[in-house]
Design a protein around this motif. Structure first.
Motif, PDB file in Angstrom:
ATOM      1  N   GLN A 126       0.844  -1.191   0.000  1.00 58.46           N
ATOM      2  CA  GLN A 126       0.000   0.000   0.000  1.00 58.46           C
ATOM      3  C   GLN A 126       0.883   1.246   0.000  1.00 58.46           C
ATOM      4  N   GLU A 127       0.525   2.245  -0.802  1.00 63.46           N
ATOM      5  CA  GLU A 127       1.219   3.529  -0.717  1.00 63.46           C
ATOM      6  C   GLU A 127       0.635   4.298   0.458  1.00 63.46           C
ATOM      7  N   LEU A 128       1.506   4.899   1.255  1.00 64.65           N
ATOM      8  CA  LEU A 128       1.055   5.635   2.435  1.00 64.65           C
ATOM      9  C   LEU A 128       0.764   7.089   2.088  1.00 64.65           C
ATOM     10  N   PRO A 129      -0.354   7.607   2.533  1.00 66.34           N
ATOM     11  CA  PRO A 129      -0.583   9.041   2.358  1.00 66.34           C
ATOM     12  C   PRO A 129       0.415   9.793   3.237  1.00 66.34           C
ATOM     13  N   CYS A 130       1.001  10.852   2.697  1.00 63.26           N
ATOM     14  CA  CYS A 130       2.037  11.557   3.448  1.00 63.26           C
ATOM     15  C   CYS A 130       1.999  13.039   3.102  1.00 63.26           C
ATOM     16  N   GLU A 131       1.756  13.874   4.109  1.00 61.24           N
ATOM     17  CA  GLU A 131       1.654  15.315   3.905  1.00 61.24           C
ATOM     18  C   GLU A 131       2.985  15.973   3.559  1.00 61.24           C
ATOM     19  N   VAL A 132       4.095  15.334   3.904  1.00 59.61           N
ATOM     20  CA  VAL A 132       5.399  15.945   3.649  1.00 59.61           C
ATOM     21  C   VAL A 132       6.144  15.303   2.475  1.00 59.61           C
ATOM     22  N   ALA A 133       5.496  14.394   1.762  1.00 54.60           N
ATOM     23  CA  ALA A 133       6.176  13.683   0.664  1.00 54.60           C
ATOM     24  C   ALA A 133       6.700  14.645  -0.400  1.00 54.60           C
ATOM     25  N   ASP A 134       5.911  15.611  -0.812  1.00 54.75           N
ATOM     26  CA  ASP A 134       6.384  16.563  -1.829  1.00 54.75           C
ATOM     27  C   ASP A 134       7.639  17.278  -1.358  1.00 54.75           C
ATOM     28  N   TYR A 135       7.636  17.710  -0.108  1.00 55.24           N
ATOM     29  CA  TYR A 135       8.811  18.390   0.433  1.00 55.24           C
ATOM     30  C   TYR A 135      10.035  17.464   0.413  1.00 55.24           C
ATOM     31  N   VAL A 136       9.875  16.252   0.942  1.00 56.66           N
ATOM     32  CA  VAL A 136      10.992  15.307   1.031  1.00 56.66           C
ATOM     33  C   VAL A 136      11.554  14.978  -0.347  1.00 56.66           C
ATOM     34  N   PHE A 137      10.696  14.638  -1.287  1.00 55.35           N
ATOM     35  CA  PHE A 137      11.184  14.180  -2.586  1.00 55.35           C
ATOM     36  C   PHE A 137      11.668  15.320  -3.492  1.00 55.35           C
ATOM     37  N   ASN A 138      11.310  16.558  -3.174  1.00 57.59           N
ATOM     38  CA  ASN A 138      11.884  17.700  -3.877  1.00 57.59           C
ATOM     39  C   ASN A 138      13.185  18.156  -3.235  1.00 57.59           C
ATOM     40  N   ASP A 139      13.382  17.798  -1.964  1.00 54.52           N
ATOM     41  CA  ASP A 139      14.553  18.233  -1.195  1.00 54.52           C
ATOM     42  C   ASP A 139      15.702  17.229  -1.216  1.00 54.52           C
ATOM     43  N   ILE A 140      15.434  15.948  -1.448  1.00 52.87           N
ATOM     44  CA  ILE A 140      16.448  14.896  -1.310  1.00 52.87           C
ATOM     45  C   ILE A 140      17.558  15.026  -2.359  1.00 52.87           C
ATOM     46  N   ASN A 141      18.791  14.773  -1.936  1.00 54.27           N
ATOM     47  CA  ASN A 141      19.928  14.762  -2.849  1.00 54.27           C
ATOM     48  C   ASN A 141      19.970  13.374  -3.500  1.00 54.27           C
ATOM     49  N   ARG A 142      19.488  13.264  -4.712  1.00 49.89           N
ATOM     50  CA  ARG A 142      19.357  11.967  -5.396  1.00 49.89           C
ATOM     51  C   ARG A 142      20.702  11.301  -5.660  1.00 49.89           C
ATOM     52  N   SER A 143      21.774  12.065  -5.749  1.00 51.34           N
ATOM     53  CA  SER A 143      23.084  11.442  -5.977  1.00 51.34           C
ATOM     54  C   SER A 143      23.597  10.741  -4.719  1.00 51.34           C
ATOM     55  N   GLN A 144      22.959  11.008  -3.572  1.00 47.36           N
ATOM     56  CA  GLN A 144      23.349  10.385  -2.306  1.00 47.36           C
ATOM     57  C   GLN A 144      22.222   9.527  -1.728  1.00 47.36           C
ATOM     58  N   ILE A 145      21.275   9.134  -2.575  1.00 46.84           N
ATOM     59  CA  ILE A 145      20.065   8.445  -2.108  1.00 46.84           C
ATOM     60  C   ILE A 145      20.369   7.087  -1.449  1.00 46.84           C
ATOM     61  N   SER A 146      21.513   6.517  -1.740  1.00 45.49           N
ATOM     62  CA  SER A 146      21.872   5.228  -1.131  1.00 45.49           C
ATOM     63  C   SER A 146      22.095   5.347   0.374  1.00 45.49           C
ATOM     64  N   LYS A 147      22.134   6.555   0.903  1.00 44.90           N
ATOM     65  CA  LYS A 147      22.354   6.768   2.340  1.00 44.90           C
ATOM     66  C   LYS A 147      21.062   6.869   3.147  1.00 44.90           C
ATOM     67  N   VAL A 148      19.901   6.815   2.487  1.00 50.79           N
ATOM     68  CA  VAL A 148      18.623   6.891   3.204  1.00 50.79           C
ATOM     69  C   VAL A 148      18.530   5.727   4.183  1.00 50.79           C
ATOM     70  N   CYS A 149      18.080   6.011   5.406  1.00 52.21           N
ATOM     71  CA  CYS A 149      17.886   4.927   6.374  1.00 52.21           C
ATOM     72  C   CYS A 149      16.605   5.158   7.168  1.00 52.21           C
ATOM     73  N   ALA A 150      15.976   4.063   7.554  1.00 53.91           N
ATOM     74  CA  ALA A 150      14.743   4.091   8.337  1.00 53.91           C
ATOM     75  C   ALA A 150      15.052   3.650   9.759  1.00 53.91           C
ATOM     76  N   VAL A 151      14.401   4.313  10.715  1.00 58.89           N
ATOM     77  CA  VAL A 151      14.590   3.985  12.126  1.00 58.89           C
ATOM     78  C   VAL A 151      13.224   3.929  12.799  1.00 58.89           C
ATOM     79  N   PRO A 152      12.876   2.790  13.387  1.00 55.49           N
ATOM     80  CA  PRO A 152      11.596   2.742  14.111  1.00 55.49           C
ATOM     81  C   PRO A 152      11.708   3.466  15.451  1.00 55.49           C
TER      82      PRO A 152
END
Length: 171
Positions: A126-152
């Motif tokens: 399922q795709e999650l609705p996210c109010e900040v997705a536009d901000y995040v995906f316009n702000d992210i440095n795509r050349s360094q995207i391999s550094k993204v990490c998730a933390v619970p």
């Protein structure tokens, strides 16, 4: 030559991207990570996922293992017998951004994709609705995207993603 490892609920070691093949999953015999060749006397085996994507990571969740590629998601369920595991594509156009961009918590698995956030709790992605997705995906440095990490953050029932923004090379 593997891109990732994951231990299943059945205590089987999965080598993801095995032998340098970005779509191959190879697994050891149950509780014996020294036996990798399939035989009538063990449960070792391998399969090449039917995908054009490259395997990024695997994560254990609720009686199954979820394998995420850079373009789709596959569930792996233990069935025993000759085939040992059942592999099923459960999502497309939902690939994970990096090897550490997914986290498993009680409700399921959550990850950051190329243009959105996704969850899997059995059934289908399922795709999650996210109010900040536009901000995040316009702000992210795509050349360094391999550094993204998730933390619970279990205290607040949240998942946090850290990413390099704008011209930054670090999270």
């Amino acid at each position: 030559g593997n891109s990732a490892l994951v231990v299943t609920e059945e205590r089987v070691l999965f080598a993801l991207g095995a032998g340098g093949n970005p779509r191959k999953v190879q697994w050891s015999d149950r509780e014996d990570n020294t036996v990798w060749t399939s035989a009538a006397t063990n449960e070792a085996g391998d399969i090449e996922l039917q995908t054009n994507g490259a395997i990024m990571c695997g994560i254990r969740t609720r009686g199954q293992t979820l394998i995420l590629t850079d373009i789709d998601a596959h569930s792996v369920t233990y069935i025993g017998g000759q085939f040992v595991y059942s592999f099923q594509r459960v999502g497309s156009s939902c690939g994970v951004t990096s090897r550490k961009a997914a986290a498993a918590v009680d409700p399921g698995v959550f990850w950051m994709g190329q243009r959105g956030f996704f969850s899997y709790a059995g059934g289908a992605v399922q795709e999650l609705p996210c109010e900040v997705a536009d901000y995040v995906f316009n702000d992210i440095n795509r050349s360094q995207i391999s550094k993204v990490c998730a933390v619970p953050n279990q205290q607040y029932n949240e998942i946090w993603w850290f990413y390099p923004s704008g011209g930054s090379i670090e999270n």
